[in-house]
Design a protein around this motif. Structure first.
Motif, PDB file in Angstrom:
ATOM      1  N   GLY A   7       0.827  -1.209   0.000  1.00  0.00           N
ATOM      2  CA  GLY A   7       0.000   0.000   0.000  1.00  0.00           C
ATOM      3  C   GLY A   7       0.852   1.247   0.000  1.00  0.00           C
ATOM      4  N   ASN A   8       0.192   2.346  -0.285  1.00  0.00           N
ATOM      5  CA  ASN A   8       0.861   3.646  -0.414  1.00  0.00           C
ATOM      6  C   ASN A   8       1.449   4.108   0.927  1.00  0.00           C
ATOM      7  N   ILE A   9       2.228   5.171   0.875  1.00  0.00           N
ATOM      8  CA  ILE A   9       2.868   5.734   2.075  1.00  0.00           C
ATOM      9  C   ILE A   9       1.770   6.144   3.069  1.00  0.00           C
ATOM     10  N   GLY A  10       1.848   5.651   4.292  1.00  0.00           N
ATOM     11  CA  GLY A  10       0.897   6.029   5.334  1.00  0.00           C
ATOM     12  C   GLY A  10      -0.385   5.213   5.353  1.00  0.00           C
ATOM     13  N   ALA A  11      -0.485   4.178   4.514  1.00  0.00           N
ATOM     14  CA  ALA A  11      -1.741   3.399   4.457  1.00  0.00           C
ATOM     15  C   ALA A  11      -1.963   2.563   5.729  1.00  0.00           C
ATOM     16  N   GLY A  12      -0.895   2.294   6.457  1.00  0.00           N
ATOM     17  CA  GLY A  12      -1.036   1.511   7.702  1.00  0.00           C
ATOM     18  C   GLY A  12      -0.322   0.167   7.657  1.00  0.00           C
ATOM     19  N   LYS A  13       0.575  -0.026   6.693  1.00  0.00           N
ATOM     20  CA  LYS A  13       1.258  -1.318   6.517  1.00  0.00           C
ATOM     21  C   LYS A  13       2.056  -1.746   7.751  1.00  0.00           C
ATOM     22  N   THR A  14       2.895  -0.821   8.250  1.00  0.00           N
ATOM     23  CA  THR A  14       3.770  -1.193   9.374  1.00  0.00           C
ATOM     24  C   THR A  14       2.932  -1.516  10.610  1.00  0.00           C
ATOM     25  N   THR A  15       1.896  -0.711  10.830  1.00  0.00           N
ATOM     26  CA  THR A  15       1.032  -0.922  11.989  1.00  0.00           C
ATOM     27  C   THR A  15       0.323  -2.274  11.888  1.00  0.00           C
ATOM     28  N   LEU A  16      -0.259  -2.551  10.723  1.00  0.00           N
ATOM     29  CA  LEU A  16      -0.995  -3.816  10.566  1.00  0.00           C
ATOM     30  C   LEU A  16      -0.026  -5.012  10.586  1.00  0.00           C
ATOM     31  N   ARG A 135      -3.426  12.378   6.389  1.00  0.00           N
ATOM     32  CA  ARG A 135      -3.716  12.403   7.831  1.00  0.00           C
ATOM     33  C   ARG A 135      -2.788  11.452   8.582  1.00  0.00           C
ATOM     34  N   GLN A 136      -2.616  10.262   8.021  1.00  0.00           N
ATOM     35  CA  GLN A 136      -1.831   9.246   8.740  1.00  0.00           C
ATOM     36  C   GLN A 136      -0.315   9.512   8.657  1.00  0.00           C
ATOM     37  N   ILE A 137       0.122  10.122   7.556  1.00  0.00           N
ATOM     38  CA  ILE A 137       1.549  10.502   7.456  1.00  0.00           C
ATOM     39  C   ILE A 137       1.835  11.590   8.496  1.00  0.00           C
ATOM     40  N   SER A 138       0.876  12.505   8.636  1.00  0.00           N
ATOM     41  CA  SER A 138       1.090  13.594   9.600  1.00  0.00           C
ATOM     42  C   SER A 138       1.006  13.067  11.036  1.00  0.00           C
ATOM     43  N   LYS A 139       0.141  12.084  11.276  1.00  0.00           N
ATOM     44  CA  LYS A 139       0.025  11.463  12.609  1.00  0.00           C
ATOM     45  C   LYS A 139       1.355  10.795  12.989  1.00  0.00           C
ATOM     46  N   ARG A 140       2.027  10.184  12.000  1.00  0.00           N
ATOM     47  CA  ARG A 140       3.293   9.497  12.269  1.00  0.00           C
ATOM     48  C   ARG A 140       4.410  10.499  12.539  1.00  0.00           C
ATOM     49  N   GLY A 141       4.328  11.660  11.865  1.00  0.00           N
ATOM     50  CA  GLY A 141       5.197  12.784  12.193  1.00  0.00           C
ATOM     51  C   GLY A 141       6.677  12.654  11.860  1.00  0.00           C
ATOM     52  N   ASN A 179     -12.342   3.950   6.127  1.00  0.00           N
ATOM     53  CA  ASN A 179     -13.273   4.042   7.248  1.00  0.00           C
ATOM     54  C   ASN A 179     -13.007   2.998   8.316  1.00  0.00           C
ATOM     55  N   LEU A 180     -11.772   2.527   8.382  1.00  0.00           N
ATOM     56  CA  LEU A 180     -11.429   1.520   9.396  1.00  0.00           C
ATOM     57  C   LEU A 180     -10.407   2.115  10.355  1.00  0.00           C
ATOM     58  N   ASP A 181     -10.607   1.930  11.640  1.00  0.00           N
ATOM     59  CA  ASP A 181      -9.569   2.301  12.607  1.00  0.00           C
ATOM     60  C   ASP A 181      -9.169   1.036  13.352  1.00  0.00           C
ATOM     61  N   PHE A 182      -8.331   0.232  12.695  1.00  0.00           N
ATOM     62  CA  PHE A 182      -7.966  -1.056  13.312  1.00  0.00           C
ATOM     63  C   PHE A 182      -6.998  -0.873  14.474  1.00  0.00           C
ATOM     64  N   VAL A 183      -6.509   0.380  14.662  1.00  0.00           N
ATOM     65  CA  VAL A 183      -5.611   0.646  15.793  1.00  0.00           C
ATOM     66  C   VAL A 183      -6.430   0.777  17.078  1.00  0.00           C
ATOM     67  N   GLU A 184      -7.504   1.553  17.005  1.00  0.00           N
ATOM     68  CA  GLU A 184      -8.288   1.849  18.211  1.00  0.00           C
ATOM     69  C   GLU A 184      -9.528   0.971  18.364  1.00  0.00           C
TER      70      GLU A 184
HETATM   71  N1  LIG Z   1      -6.665   2.397   9.906  1.00  0.00           N
HETATM   72  C1  LIG Z   1      -6.036   3.249  10.709  1.00  0.00           C
HETATM   73  N2  LIG Z   1      -6.720   3.975  11.591  1.00  0.00           N
HETATM   74  C2  LIG Z   1      -6.099   4.859  12.379  1.00  0.00           C
HETATM   75  N3  LIG Z   1      -4.793   5.131  12.376  1.00  0.00           N
HETATM   76  C3  LIG Z   1      -4.057   4.422  11.519  1.00  0.00           C
HETATM   77  C4  LIG Z   1      -4.622   3.445  10.643  1.00  0.00           C
HETATM   78  N4  LIG Z   1      -3.627   2.910   9.898  1.00  0.00           N
HETATM   79  C5  LIG Z   1      -2.499   3.532  10.292  1.00  0.00           C
HETATM   80  N5  LIG Z   1      -2.751   4.430  11.255  1.00  0.00           N
HETATM   81  C6  LIG Z   1      -1.760   5.324  11.865  1.00  0.00           C
HETATM   82  O1  LIG Z   1      -1.179   6.068  10.789  1.00  0.00           O
HETATM   83  C7  LIG Z   1       0.229   6.218  10.957  1.00  0.00           C
HETATM   84  C8  LIG Z   1       0.953   5.651   9.744  1.00  0.00           C
HETATM   85  O2  LIG Z   1       0.790   4.230   9.698  1.00  0.00           O
HETATM   86  P1  LIG Z   1       1.975   3.256   9.217  1.00  0.00           P
HETATM   87  O3  LIG Z   1       1.610   1.904   9.700  1.00  0.00           O
HETATM   88  O4  LIG Z   1       3.304   3.804   9.629  1.00  0.00           O
HETATM   89  O5  LIG Z   1       1.792   3.354   7.638  1.00  0.00           O
HETATM   90  P2  LIG Z   1       2.709   2.751   6.482  1.00  0.00           P
HETATM   91  O6  LIG Z   1       3.618   1.727   7.089  1.00  0.00           O
HETATM   92  O7  LIG Z   1       1.748   2.163   5.496  1.00  0.00           O
HETATM   93  O8  LIG Z   1       3.442   3.912   5.903  1.00  0.00           O
HETATM   94  C9  LIG Z   1       0.573   5.522  12.269  1.00  0.00           C
HETATM   95  O9  LIG Z   1       0.634   6.517  13.278  1.00  0.00           O
HETATM   96  C10 LIG Z   1      -0.618   4.579  12.510  1.00  0.00           C
HETATM   97  O10 LIG Z   1      -0.844   4.361  13.872  1.00  0.00           O
END
Ligand SMILES: Nc1ncnc2c1ncn2[C@@H]1O[C@H](COP(=O)(O)OP(=O)(O)O)[C@@H](O)[C@H]1O
Ligand SMILES: Nc1ncnc2c1ncn2[C@H]1C[C@H](O)[C@@H](COP(=O)(O)O)O1
Length: 204
Positions: A7-16, A135-141, A179-184
């Motif tokens: 997936g694209n940058i910030g899609a949530g790959k590392t987290t998932l 949004r997620q790229i900025s959340k990661r900071g 529309n998924l927040d698999f983190v929270e």
């Molecule tokens: N589905 C989601 N809902 C809420 N926050 C998410 C979700 N997926 C990722 N995040 C948050 O977004 C940020 C970027 O996710 P990350 O896993 O680093 O993305 P990637 O590896 O794809 O670049 C992290 O702070 C992560 O906790």
């Protein structure tokens, strides 16, 4: 078994990848980001550093492919070697940020490596719209990612869409994460697990 999250940058790959590795007790393989010697410079001057960065990622990803093959373990991988070539390098070439001769040179090395690469048993694509990615790229900071443009993310997203539509190398699971927040939300993570379990059942 080899599972990969794409997936694209910030899609949530590392987290998932981290969450799935814990849940299924799979060994996780992450991208070389924190110790990457080019990434920071690349975002400062893409044209100057694109070739060096692509060669670095290609080498690092090929090392992972070799480790996965040799380990004999169940592995979950955060991004694949295909994305480096078919998404990032190709896009940089199209944006004239990677010269034609450098791209040709890169592709000749990639083609040689490709013969040694097996597709994952299951590819999980996290699809997200650009506002979600931003949004997620900025959340990661990460400081050096602060200047990533909407145009760059959109172009990458288009490339992902085309690549996924033509992906025939193995099993594919597409998850729309807008529309998924698999983190929270436990129920959102549960939904992803159900979809993965259904695919895994088909593999055995
Ligand atoms: N589905 C989601 N809902 C809420 N926050 C998410 C979700 N997926 C990722 N995040 C948050 O977004 C940020 C970027 O996710 P990350 O896993 O680093 O993305 P990637 O590896 O794809 O670049 C992290 O702070 C992560 O906790
Ligand atoms: N092949 C690549 N070319 C350019 N940039 C790349 C490549 N692979 C990864 N990246 C960048 C994108 C992000 O800034 C970091 C980490 O990727 P992420 O999708 O956030 O896990 O590396």
């Amino acid at each position: 078994m080899h599972i990969a999250v794409t997936g694209n940058i910030g899609a949530g790959k590392t987290t998932l990848t981290t969450m799935l590795s814990k849940h299924y007790n799979w060994e996780a393989q992450f991208e070389d980001v924190d110790h990457n010697p080019y990434l920071d410079d690349f975002y400062g001057d893409m044209s100057k550093w694109s070739f060096a960065l692509q060669i670095y990622f290609l080498g690092s990803r090929f090392r992972q492919v070799k480790e996965i093959r040799e380990s004999g373990k169940n592995v979950i991988q955060d991004r694949t070697i295909y994305e480096d070539a078919h998404i990032f390098a190709e896009n940089l070439a199209e944006m004239n940020l990677l010269s034609e001769r450098d791209f040709k040179n890169y592709l000749s090395v990639f083609q040689l490596m490709k013969d040694f690469v097996s597709a994952p048993d299951l590819l999980i694509y996290l699809r997200a719209d650009v506002p979600t990615l931003v949004r997620q790229i900025s959340k990661r900071g990460r400081e050096y990612e602060a200047g990533i443009s909407i145009d760059y993310l959109s172009k990458l997203n288009n490339k992902y869409q085309n690549w996924i539509e033509s992906y025939k190398e193995g099993k594919l699971l597409v998850i729309d994460v807008d529309n998924l927040d698999f983190v929270e939300k436990q129920e959102d993570f549960g939904y992803i697990l159900e979809r993965i379990d259904a695919e895994l059942n088909g593999l055995f």
